[in-house]
Each structure stands twice: as structure tokens, then as C-alpha cells.
Design a protein around this motif. Sequence first.
Motif, short mmCIF file in Angstrom:
data_model
loop_
_atom_site.label_atom_id
_atom_site.label_comp_id
_atom_site.label_asym_id
_atom_site.label_seq_id
_atom_site.Cartn_x
_atom_site.Cartn_y
_atom_site.Cartn_z
N ASP A 43 6.76 -7.23 -17.88
CA ASP A 43 5.54 -6.81 -18.59
C ASP A 43 5.60 -5.28 -18.73
O ASP A 43 5.50 -4.54 -17.75
CB ASP A 43 4.32 -7.24 -17.77
N ASP A 44 5.75 -4.80 -19.96
CA ASP A 44 5.88 -3.36 -20.20
C ASP A 44 4.63 -2.56 -19.84
O ASP A 44 4.70 -1.34 -19.71
CB ASP A 44 6.25 -3.09 -21.66
N ALA A 45 3.50 -3.23 -19.67
CA ALA A 45 2.27 -2.52 -19.30
C ALA A 45 2.21 -2.18 -17.81
O ALA A 45 1.37 -1.39 -17.38
CB ALA A 45 1.05 -3.38 -19.68
N VAL A 46 3.11 -2.74 -17.02
CA VAL A 46 3.12 -2.50 -15.58
C VAL A 46 3.71 -1.12 -15.29
O VAL A 46 4.71 -0.72 -15.88
CB VAL A 46 3.92 -3.60 -14.85
N ASP A 47 3.09 -0.41 -14.37
CA ASP A 47 3.55 0.90 -13.93
C ASP A 47 4.73 0.72 -12.98
O ASP A 47 4.56 0.44 -11.80
CB ASP A 47 2.40 1.65 -13.25
N HIS A 48 5.93 0.89 -13.52
CA HIS A 48 7.15 0.69 -12.75
C HIS A 48 7.20 1.63 -11.55
O HIS A 48 7.59 1.23 -10.45
CB HIS A 48 8.37 0.92 -13.66
N THR A 49 6.80 2.85 -11.74
CA THR A 49 6.81 3.84 -10.66
C THR A 49 5.96 3.37 -9.48
O THR A 49 6.38 3.45 -8.33
CB THR A 49 6.28 5.19 -11.18
N ALA A 50 4.77 2.87 -9.78
CA ALA A 50 3.87 2.40 -8.72
C ALA A 50 4.41 1.16 -8.04
O ALA A 50 4.23 0.97 -6.83
CB ALA A 50 2.47 2.13 -9.30
N ALA A 51 5.10 0.30 -8.78
CA ALA A 51 5.67 -0.91 -8.18
C ALA A 51 6.75 -0.55 -7.16
O ALA A 51 6.75 -1.08 -6.04
CB ALA A 51 6.24 -1.82 -9.27
N VAL A 52 7.63 0.36 -7.52
CA VAL A 52 8.69 0.77 -6.59
C VAL A 52 8.06 1.47 -5.38
O VAL A 52 8.43 1.20 -4.24
CB VAL A 52 9.73 1.67 -7.29
N ARG A 53 7.08 2.34 -5.62
CA ARG A 53 6.41 3.04 -4.52
C ARG A 53 5.77 2.04 -3.56
O ARG A 53 5.86 2.17 -2.35
CB ARG A 53 5.39 4.03 -5.07
N ARG A 54 5.12 1.01 -4.11
CA ARG A 54 4.50 -0.02 -3.26
C ARG A 54 5.55 -0.72 -2.40
O ARG A 54 5.36 -0.94 -1.22
CB ARG A 54 3.74 -1.04 -4.10
N ALA A 55 6.68 -1.08 -3.02
CA ALA A 55 7.74 -1.76 -2.28
C ALA A 55 8.24 -0.88 -1.14
O ALA A 55 8.39 -1.36 0.00
CB ALA A 55 8.89 -2.14 -3.21
N LEU A 56 8.49 0.38 -1.42
CA LEU A 56 8.98 1.29 -0.38
C LEU A 56 7.93 1.48 0.71
O LEU A 56 8.26 1.44 1.90
CB LEU A 56 9.36 2.64 -1.00
N ASP A 57 6.68 1.67 0.32
CA ASP A 57 5.60 1.89 1.29
C ASP A 57 5.32 0.67 2.16
O ASP A 57 4.94 0.80 3.32
CB ASP A 57 4.30 2.30 0.58
N HIS A 58 5.49 -0.53 1.58
CA HIS A 58 5.18 -1.77 2.31
C HIS A 58 6.41 -2.40 2.96
O HIS A 58 6.31 -3.46 3.58
CB HIS A 58 4.51 -2.78 1.38
N GLY A 59 7.56 -1.78 2.80
CA GLY A 59 8.77 -2.32 3.42
C GLY A 59 9.16 -3.68 2.89
O GLY A 59 9.49 -4.59 3.65
N VAL A 60 9.14 -3.80 1.54
CA VAL A 60 9.54 -5.06 0.91
C VAL A 60 10.48 -4.77 -0.26
O VAL A 60 10.49 -3.66 -0.80
CB VAL A 60 8.33 -5.89 0.41
N CYS A 61 11.22 -5.77 -0.63
CA CYS A 61 11.97 -5.78 -1.88
C CYS A 61 11.38 -6.95 -2.65
O CYS A 61 11.09 -8.00 -2.06
CB CYS A 61 13.46 -6.00 -1.62
N GLY A 62 11.20 -6.78 -3.95
CA GLY A 62 10.54 -7.86 -4.66
C GLY A 62 10.93 -7.98 -6.11
O GLY A 62 11.68 -7.18 -6.66
N THR A 63 10.35 -9.00 -6.67
CA THR A 63 10.56 -9.30 -8.08
C THR A 63 9.25 -9.83 -8.65
O THR A 63 8.34 -10.20 -7.91
CB THR A 63 11.73 -10.30 -8.25
N GLY A 64 9.17 -9.84 -9.96
CA GLY A 64 7.95 -10.26 -10.63
C GLY A 64 7.89 -11.75 -10.88
O GLY A 64 8.76 -12.52 -10.47
N GLY A 65 6.84 -12.12 -11.59
CA GLY A 65 6.59 -13.51 -11.92
C GLY A 65 5.23 -13.93 -11.38
O GLY A 65 5.12 -14.87 -10.60
N ARG A 66 4.20 -13.19 -11.82
CA ARG A 66 2.83 -13.51 -11.37
C ARG A 66 2.53 -14.98 -11.64
O ARG A 66 2.98 -15.55 -12.62
CB ARG A 66 1.82 -12.69 -12.17
#
Length: 153
Positions: free
Chosen positions: A23-46
Amino acid sequence: MSPAEPLEPAEPRVLRAPMRSRDDAVDHTAAVRRALDHGVCGTGGRLSREPVDLPDALGLVEEEHDQRVAARLRRFAEEADGTLVWTRDADGGWWRGVLDGGWRYDADPEAHRLDLVHVRPCAWLEVADVDVPPAVRSSFARGGRNLQRIHDR
């Protein structure tokens, strides 16, 4: 080799994990920051609802997205603990992680907003630019949004 000789441990698999939503509307920067901050690796597919387990998630992903997205999720969920993953932050910094735990669906509204809902625990470490292997650089230079294996040692 004699039976008494130990087998060499297998090299861990190495993956590129851009953690970019389709989804191009998603803030990629914030998604990576969340993963790093929460100690996860992830992928999409709401999903329209929180799945009860991985088989339920795979079925929902296939229904709500498509079979290819479900296949990608299955591969991600089945990666062995100890698999190395690489990502980049908004400043171009390099991060190497190690998967350390099973798949779960992150039903937090922020995870949903950022389309980073299929996650696994990951211990991240920032890596100096000079220490990034050429194969990792090449993989990211090709671009793309999918979790992808880096084949070169």
C-alpha cells in the motif's frame, strides 16, 4: 568422514527485509522504525480480523489478498530461528537482525496502520556501512518490497 567427526553447522540463511507495504499510502519510514523499536521483523497483509493461528492467517490472507501473498507469509513464518535479516532505516542506516521466535499477528492499531502485522521477534543491531557485505548491498540496490533471500555468502 568418520562417524566421530562433527558435522559443520549449516550457514544461516540471510534475508532482505525491506518491511515495505504494498500500500503506497503507508509510511515506510515509520514501519521500519516500529519494527526496530519493537524488536520484530515483519511483513504486510492486513486482515479483516485477528487470526487465531497461522493456518487461519494463511487462509485469510489468501482470501483477502491472494495466493502469492499467502505463500510469502508461509515462507516467512517457516524461516528457522537464527535466520539473519537485513533492513535499512530512513537515514540509510543498515540493520542486521536475527529471527528468534515464531510468527504472530500484531493486532495493535499502529501495526495495522503501518501494514506490519505479520511479525516475528528479531534482535536488531545497527551495522556500520563498511561492514555491510556486497551481496546485501546488491540485494537492496535491486529494490522491491518483498522479503527475499540473499543467496551470496
